[in-house]
Design a protein around this motif. Sequence first.
Motif, PDB file in Angstrom:
ATOM      1  N   GLU A   1      -3.198  18.061  -1.548  1.00  0.00           N
ATOM      2  CA  GLU A   1      -3.661  16.954  -0.677  1.00  0.00           C
ATOM      3  C   GLU A   1      -3.541  15.585  -1.088  1.00  0.00           C
ATOM      4  O   GLU A   1      -2.896  14.558  -0.858  1.00  0.00           O
ATOM      5  CB  GLU A   1      -4.840  16.951  -0.043  1.00  0.00           C
TER       6      GLU A   1
ATOM      7  N   ASP B   1      -7.163   3.543  -0.809  1.00  0.00           N
ATOM      8  CA  ASP B   1      -5.599   3.940  -0.985  1.00  0.00           C
ATOM      9  C   ASP B   1      -5.393   3.524  -2.510  1.00  0.00           C
ATOM     10  O   ASP B   1      -4.289   3.216  -2.800  1.00  0.00           O
ATOM     11  CB  ASP B   1      -4.916   3.019  -0.033  1.00  0.00           C
TER      12      ASP B   1
ATOM     13  N   LYS C   1      -0.798  12.377  -0.844  1.00  0.00           N
ATOM     14  CA  LYS C   1      -1.286  11.212  -0.502  1.00  0.00           C
ATOM     15  C   LYS C   1      -0.664  10.130  -1.314  1.00  0.00           C
ATOM     16  O   LYS C   1      -0.125   9.083  -0.945  1.00  0.00           O
ATOM     17  CB  LYS C   1      -2.577  11.123  -0.448  1.00  0.00           C
TER      18      LYS C   1
ATOM     19  N   SER D   1      -3.756   4.292  -5.452  1.00  0.00           N
ATOM     20  CA  SER D   1      -3.117   5.628  -5.905  1.00  0.00           C
ATOM     21  C   SER D   1      -3.727   6.010  -7.407  1.00  0.00           C
ATOM     22  O   SER D   1      -3.206   7.267  -7.580  1.00  0.00           O
ATOM     23  CB  SER D   1      -1.541   5.160  -5.737  1.00  0.00           C
TER      24      SER D   1
ATOM     25  N   THR E   1       3.047   9.393  -0.681  1.00  0.00           N
ATOM     26  CA  THR E   1       3.157   8.577   0.693  1.00  0.00           C
ATOM     27  C   THR E   1       2.928   7.226   0.340  1.00  0.00           C
ATOM     28  O   THR E   1       3.553   6.263   1.037  1.00  0.00           O
ATOM     29  CB  THR E   1       1.986   8.979   1.688  1.00  0.00           C
TER      30      THR E   1
ATOM     31  N   LEU F   1      -6.375   8.330  -6.955  1.00  0.00           N
ATOM     32  CA  LEU F   1      -6.082   9.303  -6.134  1.00  0.00           C
ATOM     33  C   LEU F   1      -5.323  10.714  -7.028  1.00  0.00           C
ATOM     34  O   LEU F   1      -5.383  11.677  -6.955  1.00  0.00           O
ATOM     35  CB  LEU F   1      -5.342   8.978  -5.075  1.00  0.00           C
TER      36      LEU F   1
END
Length: 262
Positions: free
Chosen positions: A146, A123, A150, A125, A153, A128
Motif C-alpha cells: 500500500e 503526501d 502510494k 513521499s 502514485t 511514505l
Amino acid sequence: MRHLLTFILSLYTFLGLAQDYNTLYKEGVRLVDAKEFAQAAKVFERALPLAGEAAKFKTLVNLAYSQLMTGATERAVDSYTRALELKPGETALLFQRANAYLQLERYDKAIEDCNGIMEQHPDNSAALLISAQAYMLKGEYDKAKEGFVKVMTLEPENTNAKLGLVQVYQKKEMFNEALALIGLMIEEQPYSSTLYIVRSDIEREMGLYELALLDNDEAIKLWPENPEYYTLRAILYEKLGNKKEAEACRKRAAALKLKYSF
C-alpha cells in the motif's frame, strides 16, 4: 564597586564561553565539510555544554549527523531525540531519526516517526517510502505494498518505490508480477546493473537458473568490478551443477574484494 566587579567578571566569562563555543562550532562544521565525521562529533560534543539555548538545536543536529555518518546510530538517535525535544515535530529530524531507526531494525519506531511526519504532510513521499520499507522488513507485506503504491502514485518514476514493490511481490511469491514490473524498469533504465541483478534473483527463486545467468551476465557487463555479482554467479553455477565455474567465480569475487576493499 563589588557588584560592578562581579558583573564585569560575569560578562567576561560569558563572552569567553561564547567565543569558545563559536570557535568549536565552526571547527565542527569545517570537519563535516571535510567528511571527518568522527572528529566533528567530538568537537560538537565539546561545544554542546557551552551552547546557549538558541545554539543547542543546531549543535545537536550536527552532532547527530556526524554520529550517523560514523555508524554510531544509537547515539545519533539520542541526539536527534534531544533536538526534537527543543523543536517537537520538526519534519527533517523525524525523517532522519526514522532512517536511523530503520538501520537499527526498530521498525515500529521508524513507522511512528513517519506517521508523525504524515500527520503534518500526508503526501510526504520520503516518509511514505521509509514507512513502507519498515512494514516490508516487519513482514507486513500488504501494508508495505500500500505504501509503495502510494509513493508511485505521487512519484511515478520513483525507482526505490518500484523496487520495494518488486520485493513485496517476490516475498509473496507473486513471481510473474515481480518479473513484469522489473522488466518494465529495465526497459526504462537499460544501463542499471542493479535491475538485472534483481531480475536474476527472481529467476533464481523460480528455478530458472539459465535465465538468471543471462541477467547476471548483463549486470557484470555494466559493472565488471563488483565482487557481489560474481558471488551470486557462483551460486547459480552451483545450482546448475557446474562446480568448476562456481569456484572460479568465488575466486574472482575474493580477488575483487581484496582489490577494492568491499
